[in-house]
Design a protein around this motif. Structure first.
Motif, mmCIF file in Angstrom:
data_model
loop_
_atom_site.group_PDB
_atom_site.id
_atom_site.type_symbol
_atom_site.label_atom_id
_atom_site.label_comp_id
_atom_site.label_asym_id
_atom_site.label_seq_id
_atom_site.Cartn_x
_atom_site.Cartn_y
_atom_site.Cartn_z
ATOM 1 N N GLY A 11 -33.253 -16.099 7.411
ATOM 2 C CA GLY A 11 -33.059 -16.998 5.998
ATOM 3 C C GLY A 11 -31.694 -16.305 5.423
ATOM 4 N N LYS A 12 -30.733 -16.421 6.191
ATOM 5 C CA LYS A 12 -29.369 -15.960 5.598
ATOM 6 C C LYS A 12 -28.888 -16.812 4.561
ATOM 7 N N THR A 13 -28.825 -18.279 4.639
ATOM 8 C CA THR A 13 -28.178 -19.094 3.682
ATOM 9 C C THR A 13 -28.810 -19.090 2.372
ATOM 10 N N THR A 14 -30.266 -18.964 2.593
ATOM 11 C CA THR A 14 -31.031 -18.806 1.090
ATOM 12 C C THR A 14 -30.750 -17.514 0.673
ATOM 13 N N THR A 15 -30.522 -16.323 1.662
ATOM 14 C CA THR A 15 -30.235 -15.164 0.841
ATOM 15 C C THR A 15 -28.849 -14.889 0.407
ATOM 16 N N GLN A 41 -27.432 -26.991 1.220
ATOM 17 C CA GLN A 41 -28.379 -25.915 0.719
ATOM 18 C C GLN A 41 -27.650 -24.853 -0.113
ATOM 19 N N THR A 62 -34.258 -8.500 3.991
ATOM 20 C CA THR A 62 -35.273 -9.591 3.442
ATOM 21 C C THR A 62 -36.648 -9.353 3.944
ATOM 22 N N LYS A 63 -37.813 -10.096 3.171
ATOM 23 C CA LYS A 63 -39.061 -10.322 3.700
ATOM 24 C C LYS A 63 -39.721 -8.962 3.636
ATOM 25 N N ASP A 65 -34.064 -9.299 8.746
ATOM 26 C CA ASP A 65 -35.381 -9.629 8.280
ATOM 27 C C ASP A 65 -36.405 -8.485 8.484
ATOM 28 N N GLU A 98 -40.154 -14.906 -2.517
ATOM 29 C CA GLU A 98 -39.583 -16.129 -2.345
ATOM 30 C C GLU A 98 -38.857 -16.763 -3.578
#
Length: 386
Positions: free
Chosen positions: A196-200, A230, A335-336, A309, A364
């Motif tokens: 989830g790197k780009t989102t983070t 994104q 994350t998560k 993660d 999220e």
């Protein structure tokens, strides 16, 4: 013969009578309005346009109405101060291990070897790590032996203190994002595929904006078609410009251009998102080193944040070790944590790597990324209702 003549005469009379009735009606409908006593008719002739000649003036049409596209709505991220406290409910699954489970055992009237083994197993299951677990349990045993405490509140206070100490609260967890030497701070974001790197990275941009920083984003993940789009979407939401290159282009070139753009526009921070990499792919890790070297032509990288993660557990430690060798990681973003009962991975990362966890993701939502505060984190893990 007379009969035929009579029939013809009768037919002629009927025809003349019918024509007399119909023709006046048509005439009345075609009369101009003035001859109808000022009223309007049901069938009026349309006005006849004058003929167009060379001397006729040009026809002037009204300008077309152009609707301006609605620009992106600039959002104001919520302040980062106190986020971890507000998100403590997201750690409820981990509370079953750290809080209710451990306190239930520690509060027994008699703690035998089986009980201490149960405590060790709980901590190891929570991904605290074998080495860190042994240290924590040994310290707890000594305190219980010396102090002889058994009430839930006393034991809870001891557990909170030992877990907080294991997180090394004296570590520097500040993000170096302030401009210096006439240029913006540069933050490099790295991590494996699927973390989830780009989102983070987009959420980190929101953290920086919430703390008053101006940001330029560098979409150096050129291998995944949707990554740049994104990241740009995340940037638009907080008014941050995104520098991107062609799909499949040179990531180092995009990173270089992003820092250059940040210098030109005078922003506080340039945040560079790199392509996700497998830690066992030597070529990809070498390329990541190249990105850093090219960026450093503008000046040193201030932060290299590794996205981990939390659900990967101990495997995340191996990832961190390899990335540290390639680019000198200065901080971890975990994350998560809301989706796992293994919040102890925070302790394992810091103890084995000596790298501070600087941010943690607990959901999220766009603002569910919080600065890591050891005391608040442990309080949330242990819970208050155990």
């Amino acid at each position: 013969m007379e009969y035929v003549v009579a029939s013809l005469i009768l037919l002629a009379v009927l025809i003349v009578g019918a024509v007399g009735l119909v023709v006046p009606r048509f005439r009345r409908r075609e009369l101009p309005p003035g001859e109808q006593g000022g009223g309007t008719t049901t069938l009026e002739r349309p006005p006849v346009a004058p003929p167009v000649t060379e001397d006729s003036p040009p026809t002037v049409l009204p300008p077309p109405v152009v609707e301006e596209p609605a620009g992106p709505v600039i959002e104001t991220p919520e302040p980062t101060a106190g986020r971890l406290v507000r998100l403590r409910a997201r750690l409820s699954r981990s509370q079953n291990v750290f809080g209710k489970g451990l306190l239930a055992v520690l509060s027994r009237d008699h703690l035998d070897e089986d009980a201490w083994e149960e405590i060790e197993d709980s901590l190891i299951t929570a991904d605290v790590g074998v080495e860190a677990t042994q240290v924590i349990v040994e310290r707890l045993r000594e305190r219980v032996r010396v102090l002889g405490t058994r009430t839930v509140s006393e034991v809870r206070a001891q557990l909170v203190e030992e877990l907080t100490v294991a997180l090394d609260p004296e570590m520097d967890r500040s993000l170096r994002t302030a401009p210096h030497d006439g240029r913006p701070a540069v933050v490099l974001v790295v991590g494996v595929n699927g973390a989830g790197k780009t989102t983070t990275c987009g959420k980190i941009a929101r953290v920086l904006v919430a703390d008053g920083r101006t940001v330029v984003l560098g979409a150096a993940d050129t291998f995944r078609a949707a990554a740049a789009e994104q990241l740009a979407t995340w940037g638009e939401r907080v008014g941050a410009e995104t520098v991107r290159g062609p799909e499949g282009g040179d990531p180092a070139s995009v990173a270089f251009d992003a820092v250059k753009r940040g210098i030109e526009t005078g922003v506080d921070t340039v945040l560079v998102d790199t392509a996700g990499r497998l830690q066992n792919k030597v070529g990809l890790m070498d390329e990541l080193g190249k990105v850093k070297r090219v960026v450093e032509k503008h000046g040193p990288v201030d932060e290299t944040l590794l996205i981990l993660d939390a659900t990967t557990g101990q495997n995340g430690l191996q990832q961190a070790k390899v990335f540290t060798e390639a680019v000198d990681v200065t901080g971890v973003v975990l994350t998560k944590l809301d989706g796992t009962a293994k919040g102890g991975i925070v302790i394992a990362v810091q103890r084995q790597l000596g790298i501070p966890v600087k941010l943690v993701g607990l959901g999220e939502g766009p603002d569910d990324l919080a600065p890591f505060e050891p005391a608040a984190f442990v309080e949330a893990l242990v819970g208050t209702d155990a």
